[in-house]
Design a protein around this motif. Structure first.
Motif, PDB file in Angstrom:
ATOM      1  N   SER A  14      -2.656   3.319  -3.854  1.00  0.00           N
ATOM      2  CA  SER A  14      -3.170   4.431  -3.075  1.00  0.00           C
ATOM      3  C   SER A  14      -4.636   4.133  -2.761  1.00  0.00           C
ATOM      4  O   SER A  14      -5.107   3.004  -2.912  1.00  0.00           O
ATOM      5  CB  SER A  14      -3.028   5.745  -3.846  1.00  0.00           C
ATOM      6  N   TRP A  15      -5.356   5.139  -2.292  1.00  0.00           N
ATOM      7  CA  TRP A  15      -6.773   4.948  -1.972  1.00  0.00           C
ATOM      8  C   TRP A  15      -7.526   4.536  -3.241  1.00  0.00           C
ATOM      9  O   TRP A  15      -7.591   5.291  -4.205  1.00  0.00           O
ATOM     10  CB  TRP A  15      -7.361   6.232  -1.410  1.00  0.00           C
ATOM     11  N   THR A  16      -8.060   3.345  -3.222  1.00  0.00           N
ATOM     12  CA  THR A  16      -8.721   2.773  -4.389  1.00  0.00           C
ATOM     13  C   THR A  16     -10.140   2.394  -4.002  1.00  0.00           C
ATOM     14  O   THR A  16     -10.406   2.022  -2.858  1.00  0.00           O
ATOM     15  CB  THR A  16      -7.931   1.543  -4.883  1.00  0.00           C
ATOM     16  N   ASP A  17     -11.047   2.470  -4.946  1.00  0.00           N
ATOM     17  CA  ASP A  17     -12.479   2.295  -4.666  1.00  0.00           C
ATOM     18  C   ASP A  17     -12.797   0.834  -4.357  1.00  0.00           C
ATOM     19  O   ASP A  17     -13.258   0.076  -5.215  1.00  0.00           O
ATOM     20  CB  ASP A  17     -13.291   2.785  -5.863  1.00  0.00           C
ATOM     21  N   ARG A  43      -8.699  12.472   5.569  1.00  0.00           N
ATOM     22  CA  ARG A  43      -8.119  12.055   4.293  1.00  0.00           C
ATOM     23  C   ARG A  43      -8.153  13.180   3.260  1.00  0.00           C
ATOM     24  O   ARG A  43      -7.252  13.291   2.426  1.00  0.00           O
ATOM     25  CB  ARG A  43      -8.859  10.824   3.773  1.00  0.00           C
ATOM     26  N   VAL A  91     -12.018   0.905   1.563  1.00  0.00           N
ATOM     27  CA  VAL A  91     -11.965   2.369   1.510  1.00  0.00           C
ATOM     28  C   VAL A  91     -13.354   2.963   1.688  1.00  0.00           C
ATOM     29  O   VAL A  91     -13.535   3.954   2.404  1.00  0.00           O
ATOM     30  CB  VAL A  91     -11.307   2.832   0.196  1.00  0.00           C
ATOM     31  N   ASP A 115     -14.569   5.480   4.655  1.00  0.00           N
ATOM     32  CA  ASP A 115     -15.179   6.768   4.351  1.00  0.00           C
ATOM     33  C   ASP A 115     -16.546   6.952   4.999  1.00  0.00           C
ATOM     34  O   ASP A 115     -17.092   8.063   5.000  1.00  0.00           O
ATOM     35  CB  ASP A 115     -15.293   6.949   2.837  1.00  0.00           C
ATOM     36  N   SER A 150       0.846  -1.189   0.000  1.00  0.00           N
ATOM     37  CA  SER A 150       0.000   0.000   0.000  1.00  0.00           C
ATOM     38  C   SER A 150       0.880   1.236   0.000  1.00  0.00           C
ATOM     39  O   SER A 150       2.074   1.181   0.335  1.00  0.00           O
ATOM     40  CB  SER A 150      -0.890   0.008   1.250  1.00  0.00           C
ATOM     41  N   THR A 189      -9.750   9.251  -4.301  1.00  0.00           N
ATOM     42  CA  THR A 189      -9.987   7.823  -4.446  1.00  0.00           C
ATOM     43  C   THR A 189      -9.932   7.468  -5.927  1.00  0.00           C
ATOM     44  O   THR A 189     -10.571   8.119  -6.756  1.00  0.00           O
ATOM     45  CB  THR A 189     -11.362   7.434  -3.870  1.00  0.00           C
ATOM     46  N   ARG A 213     -12.822  10.442   7.023  1.00  0.00           N
ATOM     47  CA  ARG A 213     -12.951  10.938   5.657  1.00  0.00           C
ATOM     48  C   ARG A 213     -12.442  12.372   5.549  1.00  0.00           C
ATOM     49  O   ARG A 213     -11.726  12.717   4.594  1.00  0.00           O
ATOM     50  CB  ARG A 213     -14.404  10.851   5.189  1.00  0.00           C
TER      51      ARG A 213
END
Length: 308
Positions: free
Chosen positions: A194-197, A214, A201, A205, A150, A224, A211
């Motif tokens: 990174s922040w991925t859907d 971030r 995540v 959120d 990550s 995201t 959230r």
């Protein structure tokens, strides 16, 4: 020449469409999509996870030769049984993607110790257990292990100490393991996202304070990213048997400057945590479990084990 009579060097050179690929944490999200896209490239895939119904559905989307195996990555007995079963079914295992993971958020002193420790257990020790279970087959095939890490392995982040520690740990573990098994023909890679859907995540959120924290990260780490292109990059890295795979291209540029990040995060992050401290304290009771559907599945599996 039969498939079983091929020498280990020829198998190592096999393209993805001639491989047997195992993906852990494959019942949903990143793991399920990786398995499907790997299968779309012709590989036979084995999906490993905790949720049998979802695993069955995900495997069905990977074609008639796909299979699924219920196992907890922290349980060496379960995972070894799965590894043996996969090897018996397909005759070999060429690639393993150690993807299973969970996360919690919030300040350390507000966290539930058992939940905090479980993140380390699943993410770090689960990766170690995955390597223990599958390395014998990978040594035989001169195969490839991709450890999913990550951005959290590259840079620390306040309110994510368990996740950051676990992902920094798996990155270091994979680098050390690479040197141990290279002479046996096995390649080891590290995948960075990174922040991925994903479910994880989206679960994080749902916490308004996390959230908001971030959104204060510097661009491009504050957004995201869609899961499809991220998985495409990971699958391309698997096909190349890469030492480093970046689900978002900009992550590669973080490596040369990662030594600068801890003092920067300490300066900026401390101000944000101080600003959010009252809200964090007021909502601490909502952060006692791992986030998202994957975290809930892990908790449910452990509850079933305790009842059994």
């Amino acid at each position: 020449m039969s498939e079983r009579s091929e020498g280990p060097l020829s198998r190592a050179a096999a393209p993805l469409n001639a491989q047997v690929v195992v993906v852990t944490g494959a019942a949903r999200g990143l793991g399920a999509l990786m398995a499907r896209k790997i299968a779309d490239r012709g590989a036979r895939v084995a999906l490993v996870g905790l949720e049998p119904e979802l695993l069955k559905e995900a495997a069905a989307q990977c074609g008639p030769e796909a299979s699924w195996w219920q196992a907890d990555v922290t349980d060496l007995t379960e995972l070894s049984v799965a590894a043996q079963g996969i090897k018996e079914k397909y005759g070999r295992i060429d690639t393993v993607v150690a993807n299973a993971g969970i996360a919690i958020g919030g300040p350390l002193l507000d966290s539930d110790p058992a939940a905090f420790n479980r993140v380390i257990e699943v993410n770090l020790l689960g990766s170690v257990t995955t390597a223990r279970a599958f390395l014998p087959a990978l040594i035989e095939s001169r195969g490839y292990l991709l450890q999913i890490a990550s951005l959290a392995a590259i840079t620390p982040a306040p309110l994510m100490s368990a996740y950051c520690a676990s992902k920094a740990g798996v990155e270091s573990f994979a680098h050390a393991l690479r040197a141990e098994v290279a002479h046996q023909g096995v390649k080891v890679g590290v995948g960075y996202l990174s922040w991925t859907d994903t479910d994880m995540v989206r679960g994080a959120d749902q916490d308004d304070v996390l959230r908001e924290m971030r959104t204060k990260l510097p661009w491009p780490a504050n957004r995201t990213y869609p899961i499809g292109p991220a998985v495409d990059r990971l699958v391309a890295g698997i096909a190349r048997r890469s030492a480093h795979v970046y689900a978002q291209a900009w992550l590669r540029g973080m490596q040369p400057v990662r030594w600068l990040l801890p003092p920067l995060i300490a300066a900026v992050g401390s101000r944000e945590v101080a600003r959010l401290a009252p809200r964090l304290a007021a909502t601490a009771a909502t952060r006692l479990r791992a986030v998202g559907a994957g975290g809930a599945a892990d908790e449910a599996a452990r509850d079933r084990g305790r009842v059994g």
